[in-house]
Design a protein around this motif. Structure first.
Motif, PDB file in Angstrom:
ATOM      1  N   ILE A  78       0.900  -1.072   0.200  1.00 21.72           N
ATOM      2  CA  ILE A  78      -0.043   0.099   0.094  1.00 21.72           C
ATOM      3  C   ILE A  78       0.980   1.158   0.313  1.00 21.72           C
ATOM      4  N   VAL A  79       0.820   2.213  -0.981  1.00 21.73           N
ATOM      5  CA  VAL A  79       1.507   3.196  -0.898  1.00 21.73           C
ATOM      6  C   VAL A  79       1.126   4.211   0.284  1.00 21.73           C
ATOM      7  N   ALA A  80       1.858   4.592   0.938  1.00 21.88           N
ATOM      8  CA  ALA A  80       1.632   5.261   2.130  1.00 21.88           C
ATOM      9  C   ALA A  80       1.487   6.760   2.068  1.00 21.88           C
ATOM     10  N   ASN A  81       0.541   7.116   1.304  1.00 17.38           N
ATOM     11  CA  ASN A  81       0.451   8.779   1.213  1.00 17.38           C
ATOM     12  C   ASN A  81      -0.107   9.178   2.748  1.00 17.38           C
ATOM     13  N   VAL A  82      -0.626   8.468   3.500  1.00 17.72           N
ATOM     14  CA  VAL A  82      -1.081   8.634   5.022  1.00 17.72           C
ATOM     15  C   VAL A  82      -0.521   7.395   5.551  1.00 17.72           C
ATOM     16  N   SER A 102      -3.574  -5.925  -6.080  1.00 13.56           N
ATOM     17  CA  SER A 102      -2.200  -6.075  -6.195  1.00 13.56           C
ATOM     18  C   SER A 102      -1.422  -5.065  -5.587  1.00 13.56           C
ATOM     19  N   ILE A 103      -2.276  -3.855  -5.557  1.00 16.19           N
ATOM     20  CA  ILE A 103      -1.703  -2.597  -4.987  1.00 16.19           C
ATOM     21  C   ILE A 103      -2.586  -1.703  -4.588  1.00 16.19           C
ATOM     22  N   GLY A 104      -2.206  -1.049  -3.397  1.00 14.91           N
ATOM     23  CA  GLY A 104      -3.118   0.075  -2.834  1.00 14.91           C
ATOM     24  C   GLY A 104      -2.546   1.170  -2.585  1.00 14.91           C
ATOM     25  N   ALA A 105      -3.230   2.333  -1.998  1.00 10.72           N
ATOM     26  CA  ALA A 105      -2.965   3.575  -1.702  1.00 10.72           C
ATOM     27  C   ALA A 105      -3.783   4.225  -0.657  1.00 10.72           C
ATOM     28  N   SER A 106      -3.259   4.815   0.236  1.00  5.67           N
ATOM     29  CA  SER A 106      -4.090   5.745   1.367  1.00  5.67           C
ATOM     30  C   SER A 106      -4.269   7.128   1.005  1.00  5.67           C
ATOM     31  N   PHE A 107      -5.321   7.478   1.105  1.00  7.70           N
ATOM     32  CA  PHE A 107      -5.428   8.979   1.204  1.00  7.70           C
ATOM     33  C   PHE A 107      -6.531   9.626   2.034  1.00  7.70           C
ATOM     34  N   ILE A 108      -6.758  10.896   2.399  1.00 11.56           N
ATOM     35  CA  ILE A 108      -7.855  11.420   3.142  1.00 11.56           C
ATOM     36  C   ILE A 108      -8.567  12.420   2.276  1.00 11.56           C
ATOM     37  N   ILE A 109      -9.806  12.088   2.399  1.00  5.77           N
ATOM     38  CA  ILE A 109     -10.915  13.072   1.750  1.00  5.77           C
ATOM     39  C   ILE A 109     -10.688  14.528   2.248  1.00  5.77           C
ATOM     40  N   SER A 110     -10.426  15.346   1.183  1.00  2.00           N
ATOM     41  CA  SER A 110      -9.939  16.772   1.491  1.00  2.00           C
ATOM     42  C   SER A 110     -11.073  17.735   1.310  1.00  2.00           C
ATOM     43  N   ALA A 111     -12.126  17.195   0.823  1.00  2.85           N
ATOM     44  CA  ALA A 111     -13.232  18.362   0.466  1.00  2.85           C
ATOM     45  C   ALA A 111     -14.719  17.861   1.137  1.00  2.85           C
ATOM     46  N   LYS A 112     -15.470  18.720   1.347  1.00  2.00           N
ATOM     47  CA  LYS A 112     -16.809  18.419   2.015  1.00  2.00           C
ATOM     48  C   LYS A 112     -17.671  17.365   1.023  1.00  2.00           C
ATOM     49  N   VAL A 113     -18.264  16.427   1.492  1.00  2.00           N
ATOM     50  CA  VAL A 113     -18.862  15.490   0.835  1.00  2.00           C
ATOM     51  C   VAL A 113     -20.517  15.325   1.054  1.00  2.00           C
ATOM     52  N   ASN A 114     -21.138  15.720   0.026  1.00  2.00           N
ATOM     53  CA  ASN A 114     -22.660  15.580   0.310  1.00  2.00           C
ATOM     54  C   ASN A 114     -23.290  14.237   0.122  1.00  2.00           C
ATOM     55  N   PRO A 115     -24.253  13.830   0.840  1.00  2.00           N
ATOM     56  CA  PRO A 115     -24.800  12.284   0.712  1.00  2.00           C
ATOM     57  C   PRO A 115     -25.328  11.879  -0.597  1.00  2.00           C
ATOM     58  N   LYS A 155     -21.246  11.209  -5.812  1.00  2.00           N
ATOM     59  CA  LYS A 155     -20.727  10.034  -5.926  1.00  2.00           C
ATOM     60  C   LYS A 155     -19.006  10.336  -6.330  1.00  2.00           C
ATOM     61  N   VAL A 156     -18.582  11.387  -6.062  1.00  2.24           N
ATOM     62  CA  VAL A 156     -17.309  11.741  -6.152  1.00  2.24           C
ATOM     63  C   VAL A 156     -16.584  12.406  -4.979  1.00  2.24           C
ATOM     64  N   ILE A 157     -15.311  11.971  -4.624  1.00  2.00           N
ATOM     65  CA  ILE A 157     -14.666  12.404  -3.508  1.00  2.00           C
ATOM     66  C   ILE A 157     -13.332  12.775  -4.069  1.00  2.00           C
ATOM     67  N   LYS A 158     -12.811  13.837  -3.307  1.00  2.00           N
ATOM     68  CA  LYS A 158     -11.474  14.293  -3.518  1.00  2.00           C
ATOM     69  C   LYS A 158     -10.294  13.889  -2.657  1.00  2.00           C
ATOM     70  N   HIS A 159      -9.184  13.633  -3.200  1.00  2.00           N
ATOM     71  CA  HIS A 159      -7.945  12.997  -2.284  1.00  2.00           C
ATOM     72  C   HIS A 159      -7.077  14.064  -1.964  1.00  2.00           C
ATOM     73  N   GLY A 160      -7.199  15.273  -2.426  1.00  2.00           N
ATOM     74  CA  GLY A 160      -6.198  16.543  -1.973  1.00  2.00           C
ATOM     75  C   GLY A 160      -4.748  16.217  -2.268  1.00  2.00           C
TER      76      GLY A 160
END
Length: 333
Positions: free
Chosen positions: A84-88, A160-173, A176-181
């Motif tokens: 897992i790529v450790a962005n976080v 086979s591979i992974g990556a960690s990230f944090i949702i950087s912007a407000k999400v409405n219920p 269908k799109v989230i931002k990784h920042g």
């Protein structure tokens, strides 16, 4: 002319006084016996009530610990977190992390009986994922409305591979799109900014960290606390069980050639001996010492065995030691 009471009347009065004195003495004995019986029954009831509470709290604490330990180091279809790529980085460090002898200056609590209490951290992902349709720039497009929220730490994986990230912007219920920042150029040619190939087939999961430790609770009693990797030792987390006086963890290390069973158990700061690491731990041994919430429950300080040593309590509370050994199931495949 004075009258003279008949001798029989005096004798009768004397006997009545003697009988009354005997009755009072007998009544006093009976009252004392009844009172002692009542006090003994009350003391036995209070002892049983406190001991039952200790038993219940011990089972409750072990149940929570056991459930989380059995899920530790779960990364879905990935064998471990090394791919897992450790962005976080805090989300994908070792699935198990130990903290030896947490000082009172950090946690606000120092046990009187036994060594300083330990802390224990487990990492994993949530078992339910959401499919990713595509990753375009800062946007991660999902195939359904998002169950996530701003600030959540996620892990995208395709087995086979992974990556960690944090949702950087407000999400409405309804989104269908989230931002990784992450910066747009972070991934390089043919890669998404997450540092993984810019292709389809990923799922995203919530990254979960669970940490246990002791601190003084709001009641003033030492308390087992359950929180996350980012919670403050002296204030974060949720109080689970009162009266947990000490908490020690030993780690079962499986040295090469690995068999899935521990070769020995050591404290966290000794795991690195013989060129091993927390990644070589396949089981953990939990030691808890619980005490009654009320003092003066015993006639004298209790002698007990805890963490391999004989100890004498400094008060008259009831104490009981709990021990269990648990396998890290996700490391036994």
């Amino acid at each position: 002319m004075s009258s003279v009471r008949p001798t029989s009347a005096l004798n009768q009065a004397g006997f009545s006084m003697v009988e009354l004195m005997v009755a009072l003495v007998l009544g006093l004995f009976v009252t004392t016996a009844v009172l002692q019986t009542f006090l003994g029954a009350k003391k036995a009831y209070e002892f049983q009530q406190e001991f039952s509470r200790i038993q219940e709290n011990g089972r409750f604490a072990m149940e929570f610990l056991s459930r989380d330990i059995r899920q530790a180091d779960y990364w879905g279809c990935l064998s471990d977190s090394s791919s897992i790529v450790a962005n976080v980085s805090s989300a994908v460090d070792s699935g198990v992390e130990g903290f030896d002898a947490i000082p009172a200056s950090s946690s606000g609590y120092a046990p009187v009986l036994g060594p300083l209490a330990d802390g224990f951290l487990m990492r994993r992902i949530n078992q339910t994922g959401v499919k990713v349709e595509k990753i375009v720039g800062a946007n991660v497009h999902l195939d359904k409305t998002t169950p996530f929220a701003q600030g959540d730490t996620l892990i995208a994986s395709d087995c086979s591979i992974g990556a960690s990230f944090i949702i950087s912007a407000k999400v409405n219920p309804s989104d269908k799109v989230i931002k990784h920042g992450l910066p747009p150029s972070g991934g390089g040619a043919g890669m998404s900014p997450l540092g993984i190939p810019n292709v389809s087939g990923y799922d995203v999961y919530t990254a979960v960290s669970t940490r246990y430790w002791l601190r003084l609770g709001v009641s003033g009693e030492p308390t087992l606390v359950r929180g996350t990797a980012t919670d403050a030792w002296d204030s974060g987390g949720v109080e689970l069980v009162e009266g947990v006086e000490n908490f020690q963890i030993l780690y079962g290390v499986d040295v090469p050639p690995k068999t899935g069973t521990p070769n020995y158990f050591v404290a966290a700061d000794q795991v690195s001996a013989a060129s091993t690491s927390m990644d070589d731990v396949v089981s953990v041994q939990i030691h808890l010492l619980l005490r009654s919430l009320r003092d003066n429950m015993l006639d004298e300080p209790q002698a007990l065995e805890y963490y391999g040593l004989s100890r004498i309590a400094n008060d008259r509370r009831i104490r009981k030691a709990f021990t269990t050994t648990l396998a890290l199931r996700n490391r036994l495949n």
